[in-house]
Structure formats: structure tokens, C-alpha cells
Write a protein that holds these residues in place. Structure first.
Motif, short mmCIF file in Angstrom:
data_model
loop_
_atom_site.label_atom_id
_atom_site.label_comp_id
_atom_site.label_asym_id
_atom_site.label_seq_id
_atom_site.Cartn_x
_atom_site.Cartn_y
_atom_site.Cartn_z
N ALA A 20 72.82 -20.85 20.73
CA ALA A 20 72.51 -22.19 20.23
C ALA A 20 73.33 -22.46 18.98
O ALA A 20 73.70 -23.60 18.68
CB ALA A 20 71.03 -22.31 19.91
N LEU A 21 73.61 -21.38 18.26
CA LEU A 21 74.36 -21.48 17.00
C LEU A 21 75.21 -20.22 16.84
O LEU A 21 74.71 -19.10 17.01
CB LEU A 21 73.37 -21.59 15.82
N ARG A 22 76.49 -20.43 16.55
CA ARG A 22 77.36 -19.27 16.31
C ARG A 22 78.18 -19.52 15.05
O ARG A 22 78.86 -20.55 14.94
CB ARG A 22 78.27 -19.02 17.51
N LEU A 23 78.10 -18.58 14.12
CA LEU A 23 78.90 -18.67 12.88
C LEU A 23 79.94 -17.57 12.93
O LEU A 23 79.63 -16.42 13.26
CB LEU A 23 78.01 -18.47 11.65
N GLN A 24 81.16 -17.96 12.60
CA GLN A 24 82.23 -16.95 12.63
C GLN A 24 83.03 -17.00 11.34
O GLN A 24 83.60 -18.04 10.99
CB GLN A 24 83.15 -17.19 13.83
N GLY A 25 83.01 -15.89 10.62
CA GLY A 25 83.81 -15.74 9.41
C GLY A 25 83.54 -16.81 8.36
O GLY A 25 84.45 -17.26 7.65
N ASP A 53 65.64 -18.12 20.79
CA ASP A 53 65.31 -17.07 19.82
C ASP A 53 64.44 -17.62 18.69
O ASP A 53 64.58 -18.78 18.30
CB ASP A 53 66.60 -16.57 19.15
N VAL A 54 63.57 -16.75 18.17
CA VAL A 54 63.00 -17.03 16.84
C VAL A 54 63.70 -16.02 15.94
O VAL A 54 63.48 -14.81 16.05
CB VAL A 54 61.47 -16.84 16.80
N PHE A 55 64.61 -16.52 15.15
CA PHE A 55 65.57 -15.67 14.44
C PHE A 55 65.23 -15.65 12.95
O PHE A 55 65.12 -16.70 12.31
CB PHE A 55 66.97 -16.26 14.65
N GLY A 198 60.12 -22.92 24.13
CA GLY A 198 61.53 -22.60 24.36
C GLY A 198 62.47 -23.13 23.30
O GLY A 198 63.68 -23.19 23.51
N ARG A 199 61.92 -23.52 22.15
CA ARG A 199 62.78 -24.01 21.07
C ARG A 199 63.42 -22.84 20.33
O ARG A 199 62.85 -21.73 20.29
CB ARG A 199 61.98 -24.83 20.05
N THR A 200 64.57 -23.09 19.73
CA THR A 200 65.24 -22.06 18.94
C THR A 200 64.84 -22.28 17.48
O THR A 200 64.92 -23.40 16.98
CB THR A 200 66.77 -22.17 19.08
N LEU A 214 56.71 -12.72 14.11
CA LEU A 214 57.19 -13.93 14.79
C LEU A 214 58.56 -13.79 15.47
O LEU A 214 58.81 -14.41 16.49
CB LEU A 214 57.32 -15.09 13.77
N CYS A 215 59.43 -12.97 14.84
CA CYS A 215 60.84 -13.04 15.25
C CYS A 215 61.16 -12.15 16.45
O CYS A 215 60.56 -11.10 16.63
CB CYS A 215 61.74 -12.64 14.09
N THR A 216 62.13 -12.64 17.24
CA THR A 216 62.66 -11.81 18.30
C THR A 216 63.88 -11.05 17.77
O THR A 216 64.09 -9.90 18.09
CB THR A 216 63.06 -12.69 19.51
N ARG A 217 64.66 -11.75 16.93
CA ARG A 217 65.86 -11.11 16.35
C ARG A 217 65.92 -11.40 14.86
O ARG A 217 65.38 -12.40 14.38
CB ARG A 217 67.13 -11.65 17.03
#
Lengths: 252, 254
Positions: A20-25, A53-55, A198-200, A214-217
């Protein structure tokens, strides 16, 4: 002058679900003070939050957690790196840390105002406002001006405004701060509800027991970089206790 | 457009519900009522004294609202961190600036025209005849103040509220003298003075062009045909200033 801190290659367990979200560098340098001293707040953040995910984004104060969220939301510009969002802007909800809202508005007026910024049709807006006031337990305080709200009530109305657009990605900055045990239980049940739908959810917190629950990751940040990213199970399997694991990652 | 109106409506509520605004308006009304006493000692000029004094009160207190509220409008959102909530939603920076501007303009309209109607009724009562030009004069004072709001909002995006207020007042004063600067271009032979005068005339809004206070009290003849043109010029000036403010604000980080 920028402070250089040597960091080891972070531990990253990738998720198989689409991101859903990717951060790179991701890097963020700010200039502060009269002499415009350069301070590196983010020094190459790599992070992937999978759909559903619940991150938990963890780290000591000053690690760069809030700045990361601000860059994702466009409140700050990244000096380098990329933010990949698979959800449109209209599908993001956000609760800032220690939120302050317009104290001359009532709770209900404030939620309506938030709904109007998403250009929700009036019927949808009204039903969301009613539903959310009930969900965060503020039905009775709906007509009270926000200046009369307690810190816990403000936090709850803050969560309600973050959900007014029924977002698929919810970013919460310290959502448990300032809440009494009952308030914490309510917020946790809201996050649980989001996960079930199913929300992130990506949230920052210092309360590790809540994170474990709460969190999965999780990802652990230190001095502007992610030093560990993986599932809560892996962290618990390694240390048995999230607090011990967190301290070891930060001090190690 | 609906997001702009949402911000405008919220700003209107914010400023109207501010107790300081009530205090300012009460002061202005007290000043207008107080001018009845001035009329009593002015040997048959009671109505005229009241009009004169009342229009100055409307201008001064309107200016206080325009400058002091205008200067803190944007800053307050940043200091109290409500911008985090706003800009995490699909709200553009320029939509925010225009919404804030329109909201304060709405408040200012209620304030200046409220004072204007009060003055109109008071003068009618004292002079025994209605003076509709008074309402037009108040409307044109409002037009001048709208320009001051736009300029103050621009300043508040780059500097502190205090400095933005001071600069707002300076622009208002300079705007009253703008046409005098233009006359400098016709005097003397130095091309430098002529060029500099033109630059000042273009940069500073010519607020005096829509000032009909002297005409209302019978000291000058008003020129209604050109008034419309000058109002158009000031509206265009506001658009340019707001575009600049949006440009500056778009680059801000929170």
C-alpha cells in the motif's frame, strides 16, 4: 554540519502481500538556525507497508518517525528517495501527534468540516459523522465546543476526522498518547475494527504492549534509518518480549 | 471550489466567533455615537461632522480588523498545527490561501457594512435626511480594506504576524498617497525619478482612487464612471497578490 552515524545493513523480512506504501531511500535534510546548519533527519528510509497490514513504526524520540509520516503526506518534501502510494490521496486518513483542532467548532461541526474537505456528498457526510461520533464515544459531546474537550476526547475526535473519508490507508501518529486506560481500549478497538475491514494502518507508538497486541508487522527506526523490519511474531520469537527486542535493536 | 468555500466558511466562523472582533465593533459604534457630541458643538454642521467622523471610524476600525486578523490567519494555522490536518486531506495550498482570504473578506464585509448601516441611520436621525452616498463610501472603504487583507495575507506567509500587520498598515497609508506619486512622474526632468515613481505607482495599490469620503461631505465631486474601473483594477491587484501568496505558501514545509 551533518552528523554521520554508521549503521549496519538493516534486517528486513519482506511481506508477500501487495504494497500500500513503499518508501525507498527516503532522505530529509533541514537547515536550522542562523547559520543554516544542515541536519539529516532521514538518512535513507526503506519501508514497505503491505495492503491490510497494521504496521507499527517504532523508534526512540528523534528517530524520524513523524518526519517519515509528514513526507508521505506531502507536508514535507523529501530531499532524496521515493514515496510510492498505491492509494489515492482521497483514500488516506491521518491523525497528527498531540492534535489541536479548531476550538470554536463543536465536535460535530469539525467532523462535517473534515468531510467537506473530501467533498463527500451531504448524505454520506452526515451518516459518517453520526456513525463516527458513536464509534469514538462522543455522541453526547457532539454539540460541545472543542475548547471544552479533554485531551482524550480531542484524541478521539482526531481519530474520527482521520476516518471521515472511510480511508483505505490510515496513518496515526501516537494515537494512544494522553489517553486514559478506557480511552486506550476504545482506540485499540477502532484499530482492530479497521484491521477487520481490511484497511491498512500505519502508526507510531511508544507503548510497545499496544504494538504487540495490534500490529502484524513493525519497523524500528533509529537516527533516521530503519534498523529492523519484520513481523511481530519474528520479533517475539527472537526475544520473547517486544520491549527487550526494541531496546536491543536501538542500543545494539 | 467547494473546498475553497469550506475553508472560507470556517474562517468566517472563526473570525466572527472571536470576541476581539466584537470589542472592535463596539468601539467603532461608540465612536460614531460619540460624534453626535461633536456635531452639537459644530454650529449647524452636525450631520456633516458625523459623516466625516463616522467614515474615519469605519476606515480605522475596519483597518484594524483587516490587518490584525489578516496577519494571524495563516500563521495561527501553522503555529497551532491545524495545517497538518488540513493538508493531509486533498486540499491544495492555493485553495487554502484563497479560502482564508475570502473568509476574512466576508467577515470584513459584515463589519464594515454593519458599521456603515449604523452610521447611515445615525446621520439620518441627526441630519433629518438620508445620505445614501454614505453606504457607497463604506462599500468603497471595504474595497480598499480587501486589498489590505490580500497584501497582509501575502506578508504573513513570509514573515511574522507583527511585521505583516505593520507592513499591511504601511501599504494602506502608501495606497492613500499613490496618486501623489503618479503626479511626480509628470514633474521634473530626471528619468530616474520618473521611472522610480512609475514603479512605486504600479507596485503600491492606488487606494485613494476609490476614496469618496471627501465627495460624500461635499468637498469634491465624485466621478462614478471611473470608480468602476478603479474597483476592477483593485480586484486584479488582489488576484496578483493572492497568486504570489499561493506561490510562496506552496513552497512551505510544516
Amino acid at each position: 554540519m551533518a552528523v554521520a552515524i554508521e549503521t549496519a545493513r538493516p534486517h528486513v523480512e519482506s511481506s508477500s502481500a501487495p504494497a500500500a506504501l513503499r518508501l525507498q531511500g527516503l532522505c530529509k535534510v533541514v537547515k536550522t538556525g542562523f547559520w543554516a546548519r544542515r541536519v539529516e533527519i532521514l538518512r535513507g528510509v526503506d519501508l514497505t507497508v503491505a495492503d491490510g497490514d497494521v504496521f507499527g513504526l517504532l523508534g526512540p524520540n528523534g528517530a524520524g518517525k513523524t518526519t517519515t509520516l509528514k513526507v508521505v503526506l506531502g507536508l514535507m518534501r523529501a530531499t532524496a528517495g521515493t514515496v510510492e502510494l498505491t492509494v489515492p490521496r482521497e483514500q488516506i486518513g491521518y491523525l497528527p501527534e498531540n492534535p489541536y483542532f479548531y476550538d470554536y467548532l463543536t465536535g460535530e461541526e469539525f467532523l462535517r468540516f473534515s468531510g467537506r474537505l473530501f467533498e463527500l456528498p451531504s448524505q454520506v457526510r452526515e451518516s459518517r459523522v453520526r456513525g463516527l461520533l458513536g464509534e469514538v464515544g462522543l455522541e453526547e459531546a457532539a454539540g460541545v465546543h472543542l475548547r471544552k474537550y479533554s485531551k482524550g476526547m480531542l484524541q478521539r475526535i482526531g481519530i474520527a476526522q482521520a476516518l471521515v473519508n472511510d480511508p483505505s490507508l490510515v496513518l496515526l501518529d501516537e494515537p494512544m498518547t494522553g489517553l486514559d486506560p478506557i480511552g486506550r481500549v476504545e482506540v485499540k478497538s477502532i484499530i482492530e475494527g479497521l484491521r477487520r475491514r481490511g484497511r491498512t494502518v500505519l502508526f507510531n507508538s511508544h507503548i510497545l504492549s499496544d504494538v504487540a497486541e495490534l500490529c502484524t508487522r513493525i519497523a524500528i527506526m533509529k537516527a533516521g534509518v530503519v534498523v529492523w523490519e519484520g513481523s511481530v511474531e519474528s520479533a517475539l520469537a527472537e526475544s520473547g518480549d517486544l520491549e527487550r527486542f526494541f531496546v536491543r535493536q536501538v542500543n545494539g | 471550489m467547494s473546498r475553497v468555500l469550506t475553508i472560507a466558511l470556517n474562517t468566517f466562523k472563526e473570525t466572527i466567533r472571536d470576541r476581539i472582533l466584537g470589542v472592535i465593533v463596539l468601539f467603532a459604534l461608540a465612536m460614531i455615537v460619540g460624534s453626535v457630541w461633536l456635531g452639537a458643538i459644530s454650529l449647524g454642521q452636525a450631520g456633516r461632522m458625523m459623516q466625516d467622523f463616522g467614515l474615519v471610524a469605519v476606515t480605522l476600525f475596519g483597518l484594524v480588523v483587516a490587518v490584525f486578523v489578516g496577519a494571524s490567519l495563516v500563521r495561527k494555522e501553522i503555529d497551532k498545527r491545524t495545517v497538518f490536518v488540513l493538508f493531509s486531506k486533498p486540499l491544495g495550498r492555493s485553495e487554502f490561501i484563497v479560502g482564508k482570504f475570502l473568509g476574512l473578506c466576508a467577515t470584513l464585509f459584515v463589519v464594515t457594512m454593519g458599521m456603515g448601516v449604523f452610521l447611515f441611520v445615525a446621520v439620518w436621525y441627526v441630519a433629518k435626511s438620508p445620505q445614501p452616498d454614505l453606504l457607497l463610501a463604506c462599500l468603497l472603504i471595504y474595497v480598499q480594506l480587501v486589498v489590505v487583507v490580500a497584501v497582509t495575507v501575502l506578508f504573513s506567509t513570509v514573515t511574522s504576524p507583527t511585521l505583516a500587520s505593520v507592513l499591511g498598515v504601511c501599504v494602506f497609508i502608501a495606497g492613500q498617497l499613490s496618486s501623489n506619486v503618479l503626479s511626480l512622474t509628470r514633474l521634473g526632468h530626471s528619468p530616474f525619478v520618473k521611472a522610480a515613481s512609475w514603479v512605486v505607482f504600479v507596485v503600491v495599490p492606488n487606494l485613494s482612487a476609490v476614496d469618496i469620503k471627501a465627495a460624500v461631505v461635499g468637498e469634491q465631486v465624485s466621478r462614478p464612471a471611473t470608480l468602476g474601473l478603479w474597483v476592477g483594477y483593485l480586484a486584479a491587484y488582489c488576484v496578483v497578490v493572492l497568486l504570489l501568496a499561493s506561490f510562496v505558501f506552496r513552497r512551505k514545509e510544516f
